[in-house]
Design a protein around this motif. Sequence first.
Motif, mmCIF file in Angstrom:
data_model
loop_
_atom_site.group_PDB
_atom_site.id
_atom_site.type_symbol
_atom_site.label_atom_id
_atom_site.label_comp_id
_atom_site.label_asym_id
_atom_site.label_seq_id
_atom_site.Cartn_x
_atom_site.Cartn_y
_atom_site.Cartn_z
ATOM 1 N N SER A 131 0.846 -1.219 0.000
ATOM 2 C CA SER A 131 0.000 0.000 0.000
ATOM 3 C C SER A 131 0.868 1.251 0.000
ATOM 4 N N HIS A 173 -0.349 5.205 0.538
ATOM 5 C CA HIS A 173 -1.752 5.136 0.957
ATOM 6 C C HIS A 173 -2.162 6.356 1.772
ATOM 7 N N ASN A 174 -1.193 7.004 2.441
ATOM 8 C CA ASN A 174 -1.511 8.174 3.255
ATOM 9 C C ASN A 174 -1.094 9.482 2.598
ATOM 10 N N GLU A 182 -13.242 -7.682 -1.667
ATOM 11 C CA GLU A 182 -11.920 -7.079 -1.524
ATOM 12 C C GLU A 182 -11.094 -7.848 -0.498
ATOM 13 N N GLU A 216 -6.686 -5.291 3.304
ATOM 14 C CA GLU A 216 -6.834 -3.902 2.885
ATOM 15 C C GLU A 216 -7.995 -3.238 3.619
ATOM 16 N N ILE A 217 -9.095 -3.975 3.794
ATOM 17 C CA ILE A 217 -10.228 -3.421 4.538
ATOM 18 C C ILE A 217 -9.819 -3.138 5.979
ATOM 19 N N SER A 235 -7.940 0.076 6.469
ATOM 20 C CA SER A 235 -8.691 1.311 6.283
ATOM 21 C C SER A 235 -9.239 1.794 7.622
ATOM 22 N N LYS A 238 -16.475 -1.798 6.952
ATOM 23 C CA LYS A 238 -17.123 -2.132 5.688
ATOM 24 C C LYS A 238 -18.424 -1.365 5.494
ATOM 25 N N ILE A 241 -17.596 2.182 4.550
ATOM 26 C CA ILE A 241 -17.075 2.311 3.191
ATOM 27 C C ILE A 241 -18.214 2.249 2.173
ATOM 28 N N PRO A 260 -13.446 5.763 -4.551
ATOM 29 C CA PRO A 260 -12.105 6.231 -4.168
ATOM 30 C C PRO A 260 -11.197 6.607 -5.331
#
Length: 768
Positions: free
Chosen positions: A173, A176-177, A594, A598-599, A602, A606, A609, A664
């Motif tokens: 990732s 990612h930030n 997914e 990865e979830i 976050s 879920k 999201i 996203p």
Amino acid sequence: MTAKEVIEDEVVIPSEPAPIRRLEQSLINRIAAGEIIHRPSSALKELLENSLDAGATSIRVTVKEGGLRLLQIQDNGSGIQKDSLPILAHRHTTSKLSSFSDLSHLTTYGFRGEALASISHVADLSVVTKARGEQCAWRACYLDGEMVPSKPGLSAEPKPAPGNFGTTITVASLFHNTPARLSALRSSSEEYARILDVVTKYAVHNSHVAFFCKKLGGPTTDLSTPASGTTKQAISMLYGQGIAKELIALTVTPTSTMSVSRSGKRKRESANEDEEADSALEDDENTKAAWTADVQFTSANYHAKKMVFLLFINHRLVESSRIKRAIESVYTGILPKGSSPFVYLSLRLDPTTVDVNVHPTKREVHFLDEETITERVADAMQAQLAGMGERVFEYQTLLTGGLAPEPEKSGKGKEKEKERVRSAGNDDQDEESSEQSTAPKKKALPSQHKVRTSMADRTLDSMFPMASGSQAVGQIGNGSGSPGLGGEREKGKAIKESECFLTSVQMLRQRVSRGRHKQLTEILEKHKFVGVVDLERELSLVQHSTRLYLVSHGALAEELFYQLGLRQFGNLPRLQLDPPPSLRDLVTLAVDAEDSTEIAASPLSKPQIIDAIVETLTGRREMLEEYFSLVISPDGKVEALPMLFREYTPNLDKLPLFLMRLGPQVTWTSEVECFETFLRELAYFYVPGPGPLAPQDQPQLPSPSSSPPDAMGSSQPETQAAKAEKWQIEHVLFPAFRRHLVAPKSLLTRDVVQVADLPDLYRVFERC
């Protein structure tokens, strides 16, 4: 009294100075990380150098989605001690520097101790390492420079893990930030091409190290080199034999005359110079500025459109515009205008004369006597090229299939050329009678320059036994549009450009027009389809003129559908869905499919999201309907989808993923980026292939406009979905490429590759 602002020339000038504040440490670290890690390839370069510093003889690189999703490097080096793991990702922690005086004689790649720290601030970093003498390997995870637990509820201390001697670093990732940096990157294929370029260059210089690079889950390795080889063998393996056979090897030192080798056989003026060249760096008491330059450069018989220049200074991959210009000037007057050579230059200098601490990514270095050393190397190369004799010219096939103009010859050379043409001409013509004839005769075209484009030409599929009903496929396909070169563009219906006065859309259309690559567009306009090579890897073969090309029909289709969406912006036809599915249900399907890791990474759960994506799309449903013909009802039903191409229907199994990615992946805050990213996601949805939510053996939804018959027979059974997809690719997509695709130059990097040329094949078989 409050501060007032004065506006002068549209610049806001505060009347009072703003206070100076100390930046937060997290912001400082991310700024520092941005100076080191620009993209996945720069992170890989730092990790490669760490592996080489550790004495690795085998390095394996694994990549997913261009390194943004996963970048893993595994080596068999010395490993890392368990006691060093807690501070491994701290800034300015290193095993290669202990005092400031060490900077004056560095012999390692790294020295600042910022690579792993920078990566940990913009990605999820994990390390598995086993040093010599350890009973097991140790695994540790890092975030923002500190060790963190691999799972919630566990301690952050290193955990025992299975592993071989060496170190495996996994970067997941990336960025990612830092969404601004992530959105500035190009496609995953382009990022992967940059990664391959970095690994290729280091593999050439470190021919004693085995390098491997592949995509995660890929069936084959994209780059592989042995551990025992020479620099020339590495160049031949990675850049092609066409370059290797024209390489000239040259060694230049300040005290001895140049030593030259051609095709691996080194010749020197005297045997004593061997010892001088090998001991030039070690014995600097007799030489004030000892250095050695090893050069591998192509002769005047090789030239390419773009120069390939590999520069290593004390084994460090660097760039130098001054040295590159000096090398380019060597070939001025030797190569045709617009042509460039291949040059590999390795400079070994006294470490005390080199300053490596002049660039955050160590991309540049400064060293003493740079101008003198560069001039000496350039002069030696020029002298060698001048002594090689005259160039050997070869005839080349033009893009349109004709022959290059033939130079005039006189005397004996002209008579020899006549003899060569007569021997390569018609076989049924008697040579003696042709010599005695006084009437002028038309020169016969050699077989290797003949372009075969008749209707009777065979494709890959026609070489296999045909099943019942498959003959009808060929008749339907030929009747619908494959009559020779360029027939599709004349007979097919043109897709008119919609009238749009938005500046952002006009700018995107101009960008497509300016990026048109003339030769590649001509190849696609006048190609001859040969066959689908690999459905999973989206590869097909096409012929143009006397050349055979391996193309990624997936990449071509993605670019085509993006251009078609941009061309019909605001006036896209609609594909009605009856009954209309629920937007929330489709997004939920995609989110559930997914990766759970990865979830978990976050900050949202879920349900949160799903709510965020649904709210984003329903809140903009009027704009989506007006501009893109994506109709979402007030109660959250997906009633219609945009239809980019009337002859092609996308695989609706990919619809949940498409709707989920709109949340996203689309930049909703900027007009230009919003339109571009939405159309890119729409194009990705239209690319042929099985849906990620459907089983591999489940038949996919066939296109209503192109229902193919049974299949073309093969030695291995194919599913009905695979047969339908092959039929669509040949009879729908490739004719659309002819008619509508404006090919950009970016497709030449990895998506369109020449694999064979008829004249070259004739030369190969003539040698046999």
